[in-house]
Scaffold this motif. Structure first.
Motif, PDB file in Angstrom:
ATOM      1  N   SER A 151      15.093 -10.459   6.473  1.00  0.00           N
ATOM      2  CA  SER A 151      14.718 -10.635   7.877  1.00  0.00           C
ATOM      3  C   SER A 151      13.317 -10.097   8.180  1.00  0.00           C
ATOM      4  O   SER A 151      12.607 -10.679   8.993  1.00  0.00           O
ATOM      5  N   TYR A 152      12.903  -9.015   7.528  1.00  0.00           N
ATOM      6  CA  TYR A 152      11.568  -8.462   7.777  1.00  0.00           C
ATOM      7  C   TYR A 152      10.482  -9.278   7.084  1.00  0.00           C
ATOM      8  O   TYR A 152       9.528  -9.731   7.719  1.00  0.00           O
ATOM      9  N   TRP A 153      10.593  -9.463   5.782  1.00  0.00           N
ATOM     10  CA  TRP A 153       9.511 -10.088   5.012  1.00  0.00           C
ATOM     11  C   TRP A 153       9.344 -11.568   5.314  1.00  0.00           C
ATOM     12  O   TRP A 153       8.235 -12.099   5.235  1.00  0.00           O
ATOM     13  N   ALA A 154      10.404 -12.262   5.668  1.00  0.00           N
ATOM     14  CA  ALA A 154      10.309 -13.690   5.975  1.00  0.00           C
ATOM     15  C   ALA A 154       9.444 -13.952   7.203  1.00  0.00           C
ATOM     16  O   ALA A 154       8.889 -15.036   7.357  1.00  0.00           O
ATOM     17  N   LYS A 155       9.300 -12.958   8.076  1.00  0.00           N
ATOM     18  CA  LYS A 155       8.489 -13.103   9.290  1.00  0.00           C
ATOM     19  C   LYS A 155       7.005 -12.826   9.046  1.00  0.00           C
ATOM     20  O   LYS A 155       6.183 -13.063   9.923  1.00  0.00           O
ATOM     21  N   GLN A 156       6.664 -12.306   7.881  1.00  0.00           N
ATOM     22  CA  GLN A 156       5.291 -11.903   7.597  1.00  0.00           C
ATOM     23  C   GLN A 156       4.469 -13.067   7.038  1.00  0.00           C
ATOM     24  O   GLN A 156       4.983 -13.900   6.306  1.00  0.00           O
ATOM     25  N   GLN A 157       3.186 -13.083   7.373  1.00  0.00           N
ATOM     26  CA  GLN A 157       2.276 -14.051   6.778  1.00  0.00           C
ATOM     27  C   GLN A 157       1.978 -13.565   5.363  1.00  0.00           C
ATOM     28  O   GLN A 157       1.698 -12.383   5.151  1.00  0.00           O
ATOM     29  N   VAL A 158       2.057 -14.452   4.377  1.00  0.00           N
ATOM     30  CA  VAL A 158       1.884 -14.036   2.988  1.00  0.00           C
ATOM     31  C   VAL A 158       0.966 -14.998   2.249  1.00  0.00           C
ATOM     32  O   VAL A 158       0.963 -16.202   2.512  1.00  0.00           O
ATOM     33  N   SER A 159       0.184 -14.432   1.349  1.00  0.00           N
ATOM     34  CA  SER A 159      -0.690 -15.217   0.460  1.00  0.00           C
ATOM     35  C   SER A 159      -0.175 -14.980  -0.957  1.00  0.00           C
ATOM     36  O   SER A 159       0.148 -13.847  -1.329  1.00  0.00           O
ATOM     37  N   TYR A 160      -0.094 -16.043  -1.742  1.00  0.00           N
ATOM     38  CA  TYR A 160       0.353 -15.940  -3.127  1.00  0.00           C
ATOM     39  C   TYR A 160      -0.862 -16.082  -4.034  1.00  0.00           C
ATOM     40  O   TYR A 160      -1.665 -16.993  -3.863  1.00  0.00           O
ATOM     41  N   ARG A 161      -0.978 -15.149  -4.995  1.00  0.00           N
ATOM     42  CA  ARG A 161      -2.159 -15.107  -5.865  1.00  0.00           C
ATOM     43  C   ARG A 161      -1.717 -15.068  -7.320  1.00  0.00           C
ATOM     44  O   ARG A 161      -0.762 -14.374  -7.669  1.00  0.00           O
ATOM     45  N   ARG A 162      -2.435 -15.790  -8.162  1.00  0.00           N
ATOM     46  CA  ARG A 162      -2.198 -15.739  -9.599  1.00  0.00           C
ATOM     47  C   ARG A 162      -3.424 -15.114 -10.265  1.00  0.00           C
ATOM     48  O   ARG A 162      -4.472 -15.717 -10.314  1.00  0.00           O
ATOM     49  N   PRO A 163      -3.261 -13.892 -10.774  1.00  0.00           N
ATOM     50  CA  PRO A 163      -4.396 -13.229 -11.452  1.00  0.00           C
ATOM     51  C   PRO A 163      -4.796 -13.939 -12.728  1.00  0.00           C
ATOM     52  O   PRO A 163      -4.031 -14.637 -13.317  1.00  0.00           O
TER      53      PRO A 163
END
Length: 163
Positions: A151-163
């Protein structure tokens, strides 16, 4: 065999971990780190296994070793250096531009999840598969495994990065 063992460990840890907590703000920016190269699948799996193995390590603002504890970027830097020989940026602000941006459906183990609030990166973790990530969330807490769908993390804006 090592990958099978890592998956078994990951499955066990996922069963034992509970809810998430609010992210914390990382330390001030440091000198620019070396550029990251794309990780091999084996390196990404090694990063994942080590990150899961650090679950339970105490949180410490500015911490970057198991002995001293970890903050979120310290955890990422330690794991990538130890398992892939790659120097990660020391702050979440540096992690937001590190590596290559990838769409969520392309996520694989060892990728980064970088959370953004008001246009600034404020938290990050290491994706370990099945919609979960390892991170060092807050003062008084420990390194933990959480679901991106909670419930908390699903509401956050997230960027996915591949090093």
């Amino acid at each position: 065999m090592r990958t099978l063992w890592g998956l078994l460990l990951a499955s066990t840890v996922m069963v034992l971990v509970g809810c998430s907590s609010a992210p914390t703000t990382p330390s001030a920016p440091a000198a620019a780190p070396q550029s990251a190269a794309r990780l091999t699948v084996e390196q990404a799996n090694d990063v994942t296994v080590m990150a899961i193995g650090l679950v339970g390590t105490p949180y410490r603002y500015g911490g970057n070793t198991p002995a001293s504890g970890f903050d979120c970027s310290g955890l990422i830097g330690y794991v990538y250096k130890q398992r892939a020989g790659v120097v990660a940026p020391r702050t979440t602000g540096g992690l937001i531009d590190w590596g290559t941006s990838i769409p969520e459906p392309s996520l694989r183990t060892g990728d980064l999840v970088v959370f953004v609030q008001n246009g600034r990166a404020n938290h990050a973790g290491i994706y370990v598969g099945e919609g979960r990530f390892v991170h060092a969330p807050s003062t008084g807490g420990t390194v933990r495994l959480d679901s991106l769908n909670s419930s908390y993390w699903a509401k956050q804006q997230v960027s996915y990065r591949r090093p």
